[in-house]
Design a protein around this motif. Sequence first.
Motif, PDB file in Angstrom:
ATOM      1  N   LYS A   1       0.832  -1.191   0.000  1.00 47.80           N
ATOM      2  CA  LYS A   1       0.000   0.000   0.000  1.00 47.80           C
ATOM      3  C   LYS A   1       0.873   1.250   0.000  1.00 47.80           C
ATOM      4  O   LYS A   1       1.834   1.345   0.759  1.00 47.80           O
ATOM      5  CB  LYS A   1      -0.909  -0.014   1.230  1.00 47.80           C
ATOM      6  N   ILE A   2       0.514   2.216  -0.867  1.00 45.85           N
ATOM      7  CA  ILE A   2       1.224   3.494  -0.949  1.00 45.85           C
ATOM      8  C   ILE A   2       0.511   4.531  -0.096  1.00 45.85           C
ATOM      9  O   ILE A   2       1.139   5.293   0.618  1.00 45.85           O
ATOM     10  CB  ILE A   2       1.308   3.980  -2.412  1.00 45.85           C
ATOM     11  N   TRP A   3      -0.816   4.561  -0.198  1.00 50.38           N
ATOM     12  CA  TRP A   3      -1.631   5.471   0.606  1.00 50.38           C
ATOM     13  C   TRP A   3      -3.048   4.924   0.701  1.00 50.38           C
ATOM     14  O   TRP A   3      -3.439   4.076  -0.096  1.00 50.38           O
ATOM     15  CB  TRP A   3      -1.642   6.903   0.066  1.00 50.38           C
ATOM     16  N   GLU A   4      -3.786   5.415   1.709  1.00 50.45           N
ATOM     17  CA  GLU A   4      -5.185   5.026   1.885  1.00 50.45           C
ATOM     18  C   GLU A   4      -6.002   6.264   2.212  1.00 50.45           C
ATOM     19  O   GLU A   4      -5.669   7.023   3.117  1.00 50.45           O
ATOM     20  CB  GLU A   4      -5.339   3.986   2.988  1.00 50.45           C
ATOM     21  N   VAL A   5      -7.088   6.448   1.458  1.00 49.03           N
ATOM     22  CA  VAL A   5      -8.018   7.557   1.647  1.00 49.03           C
ATOM     23  C   VAL A   5      -9.167   7.095   2.527  1.00 49.03           C
ATOM     24  O   VAL A   5      -9.691   5.987   2.345  1.00 49.03           O
ATOM     25  CB  VAL A   5      -8.568   8.052   0.287  1.00 49.03           C
ATOM     26  N   HIS A   6      -9.565   7.924   3.483  1.00 46.88           N
ATOM     27  CA  HIS A   6     -10.748   7.683   4.329  1.00 46.88           C
ATOM     28  C   HIS A   6     -11.706   8.852   4.142  1.00 46.88           C
ATOM     29  O   HIS A   6     -11.266  10.005   4.096  1.00 46.88           O
ATOM     30  CB  HIS A   6     -10.358   7.584   5.806  1.00 46.88           C
ATOM     31  N   THR A   7     -12.979   8.560   4.091  1.00 43.30           N
ATOM     32  CA  THR A   7     -13.976   9.625   3.925  1.00 43.30           C
ATOM     33  C   THR A   7     -14.505  10.138   5.252  1.00 43.30           C
ATOM     34  O   THR A   7     -15.123  11.196   5.298  1.00 43.30           O
ATOM     35  CB  THR A   7     -15.152   9.159   3.045  1.00 43.30           C
ATOM     36  N   ASP A   8     -14.270   9.416   6.340  1.00 42.70           N
ATOM     37  CA  ASP A   8     -14.710   9.878   7.661  1.00 42.70           C
ATOM     38  C   ASP A   8     -13.793  10.994   8.162  1.00 42.70           C
ATOM     39  O   ASP A   8     -12.650  11.123   7.733  1.00 42.70           O
ATOM     40  CB  ASP A   8     -14.712   8.725   8.665  1.00 42.70           C
ATOM     41  N   ASP A   9     -14.290  11.760   9.111  1.00 44.75           N
ATOM     42  CA  ASP A   9     -13.537  12.871   9.691  1.00 44.75           C
ATOM     43  C   ASP A   9     -12.359  12.370  10.515  1.00 44.75           C
ATOM     44  O   ASP A   9     -12.455  11.375  11.230  1.00 44.75           O
ATOM     45  CB  ASP A   9     -14.469  13.706  10.575  1.00 44.75           C
ATOM     46  N   HIS A  10     -11.241  13.062  10.392  1.00 46.99           N
ATOM     47  CA  HIS A  10     -10.057  12.778  11.210  1.00 46.99           C
ATOM     48  C   HIS A  10      -9.505  14.122  11.674  1.00 46.99           C
ATOM     49  O   HIS A  10      -8.834  14.807  10.908  1.00 46.99           O
ATOM     50  CB  HIS A  10      -9.003  12.010  10.401  1.00 46.99           C
ATOM     51  N   HIS A  11      -9.836  14.500  12.891  1.00 47.45           N
ATOM     52  CA  HIS A  11      -9.401  15.781  13.466  1.00 47.45           C
ATOM     53  C   HIS A  11      -9.742  16.967  12.554  1.00 47.45           C
ATOM     54  O   HIS A  11      -8.900  17.829  12.304  1.00 47.45           O
ATOM     55  CB  HIS A  11      -7.911  15.770  13.797  1.00 47.45           C
ATOM     56  N   GLY A  12     -10.975  16.960  12.039  1.00 50.00           N
ATOM     57  CA  GLY A  12     -11.445  18.072  11.221  1.00 50.00           C
ATOM     58  C   GLY A  12     -11.094  17.978   9.748  1.00 50.00           C
ATOM     59  O   GLY A  12     -11.456  18.857   8.968  1.00 50.00           O
TER      60      GLY A  12
ATOM     61  N   VAL B   1      -1.504  12.506   8.656  1.00 47.77           N
ATOM     62  CA  VAL B   1      -2.822  12.634   8.040  1.00 47.77           C
ATOM     63  C   VAL B   1      -2.759  13.842   7.119  1.00 47.77           C
ATOM     64  O   VAL B   1      -2.314  14.907   7.541  1.00 47.77           O
ATOM     65  CB  VAL B   1      -3.921  12.838   9.105  1.00 47.77           C
ATOM     66  N   ARG B   2      -3.191  13.666   5.880  1.00 48.95           N
ATOM     67  CA  ARG B   2      -3.036  14.730   4.893  1.00 48.95           C
ATOM     68  C   ARG B   2      -4.317  14.997   4.117  1.00 48.95           C
ATOM     69  O   ARG B   2      -5.180  14.135   3.990  1.00 48.95           O
ATOM     70  CB  ARG B   2      -1.941  14.360   3.898  1.00 48.95           C
ATOM     71  N   LYS B   3      -4.382  16.200   3.570  1.00 45.06           N
ATOM     72  CA  LYS B   3      -5.457  16.612   2.670  1.00 45.06           C
ATOM     73  C   LYS B   3      -5.285  15.865   1.347  1.00 45.06           C
ATOM     74  O   LYS B   3      -4.167  15.613   0.912  1.00 45.06           O
ATOM     75  CB  LYS B   3      -5.359  18.130   2.451  1.00 45.06           C
ATOM     76  N   LEU B   4      -6.413  15.521   0.702  1.00 48.15           N
ATOM     77  CA  LEU B   4      -6.345  14.779  -0.553  1.00 48.15           C
ATOM     78  C   LEU B   4      -5.654  15.578  -1.649  1.00 48.15           C
ATOM     79  O   LEU B   4      -5.817  16.789  -1.751  1.00 48.15           O
ATOM     80  CB  LEU B   4      -7.750  14.405  -1.043  1.00 48.15           C
ATOM     81  N   THR B   5      -4.923  14.868  -2.488  1.00 49.44           N
ATOM     82  CA  THR B   5      -4.330  15.466  -3.669  1.00 49.44           C
ATOM     83  C   THR B   5      -5.400  15.555  -4.753  1.00 49.44           C
ATOM     84  O   THR B   5      -6.478  14.945  -4.636  1.00 49.44           O
ATOM     85  CB  THR B   5      -3.164  14.606  -4.203  1.00 49.44           C
ATOM     86  N   GLN B   6      -5.113  16.249  -5.823  1.00 43.75           N
ATOM     87  CA  GLN B   6      -6.055  16.350  -6.939  1.00 43.75           C
ATOM     88  C   GLN B   6      -6.337  14.971  -7.538  1.00 43.75           C
ATOM     89  O   GLN B   6      -7.477  14.648  -7.855  1.00 43.75           O
ATOM     90  CB  GLN B   6      -5.497  17.298  -8.018  1.00 43.75           C
ATOM     91  N   GLU B   7      -5.302  14.131  -7.659  1.00 41.98           N
ATOM     92  CA  GLU B   7      -5.469  12.771  -8.161  1.00 41.98           C
ATOM     93  C   GLU B   7      -6.457  11.984  -7.292  1.00 41.98           C
ATOM     94  O   GLU B   7      -7.319  11.273  -7.799  1.00 41.98           O
ATOM     95  CB  GLU B   7      -4.113  12.055  -8.179  1.00 41.98           C
ATOM     96  N   MET B   8      -6.331  12.130  -5.987  1.00 37.73           N
ATOM     97  CA  MET B   8      -7.204  11.401  -5.059  1.00 37.73           C
ATOM     98  C   MET B   8      -8.640  11.911  -5.117  1.00 37.73           C
ATOM     99  O   MET B   8      -9.586  11.121  -5.061  1.00 37.73           O
ATOM    100  CB  MET B   8      -6.666  11.515  -3.638  1.00 37.73           C
ATOM    101  N   LEU B   9      -8.817  13.222  -5.234  1.00 37.93           N
ATOM    102  CA  LEU B   9     -10.165  13.793  -5.356  1.00 37.93           C
ATOM    103  C   LEU B   9     -10.853  13.307  -6.626  1.00 37.93           C
ATOM    104  O   LEU B   9     -12.042  12.956  -6.607  1.00 37.93           O
ATOM    105  CB  LEU B   9     -10.106  15.319  -5.350  1.00 37.93           C
ATOM    106  N   ILE B  10     -10.108  13.272  -7.714  1.00 41.22           N
ATOM    107  CA  ILE B  10     -10.666  12.772  -8.978  1.00 41.22           C
ATOM    108  C   ILE B  10     -11.087  11.319  -8.825  1.00 41.22           C
ATOM    109  O   ILE B  10     -12.168  10.914  -9.245  1.00 41.22           O
ATOM    110  CB  ILE B  10      -9.655  12.967 -10.131  1.00 41.22           C
TER     111      ILE B  10
END
Length: 125
Positions: free
Chosen positions: A77-88, A106-115
């Motif tokens: 695994k390189i990264w995992e996106v979660h849709t639930d809230d994590h500290h705002g 914990v990071r904000k989604l990149t444009q690739e991830m949002l797409i």
Amino acid sequence: MGSNGSFSSGILKSEEGRAYETIYKMDDNIVVLEQKNKRRGVKLPEESHTPGRYYVAFKKDGSDVKSFAKYGQDGLKIWEVHTDDHHGLKPHYHPWLNGEPVENDVRKLTQEMLIMLNRIRNFKN
């Protein structure tokens, strides 16, 4: 589709050794999974036996994507996106390194991830 080295140890060669099942293939590289044991929580495997794959998990009630992850050429695994809230921060992602999540990262989604998230949410067969 294994976890914690299951693929490399060989226990995934039979269907009985696998903890996940494919629910749907959005395309050749984006696969929706569920754990075979339905009493377990919704989570994705740590490894993929298909390099470069994306795995997706939906919330138990089917209302939204729970998480999706990208796997590297080594199957880790390189990264995992979660849709639930994590500290705002909602949605957010966690980077992974050498088969483990990077602690407290914990990071904000990149444009690739949002797409990709929008593609998964809006997919119609």
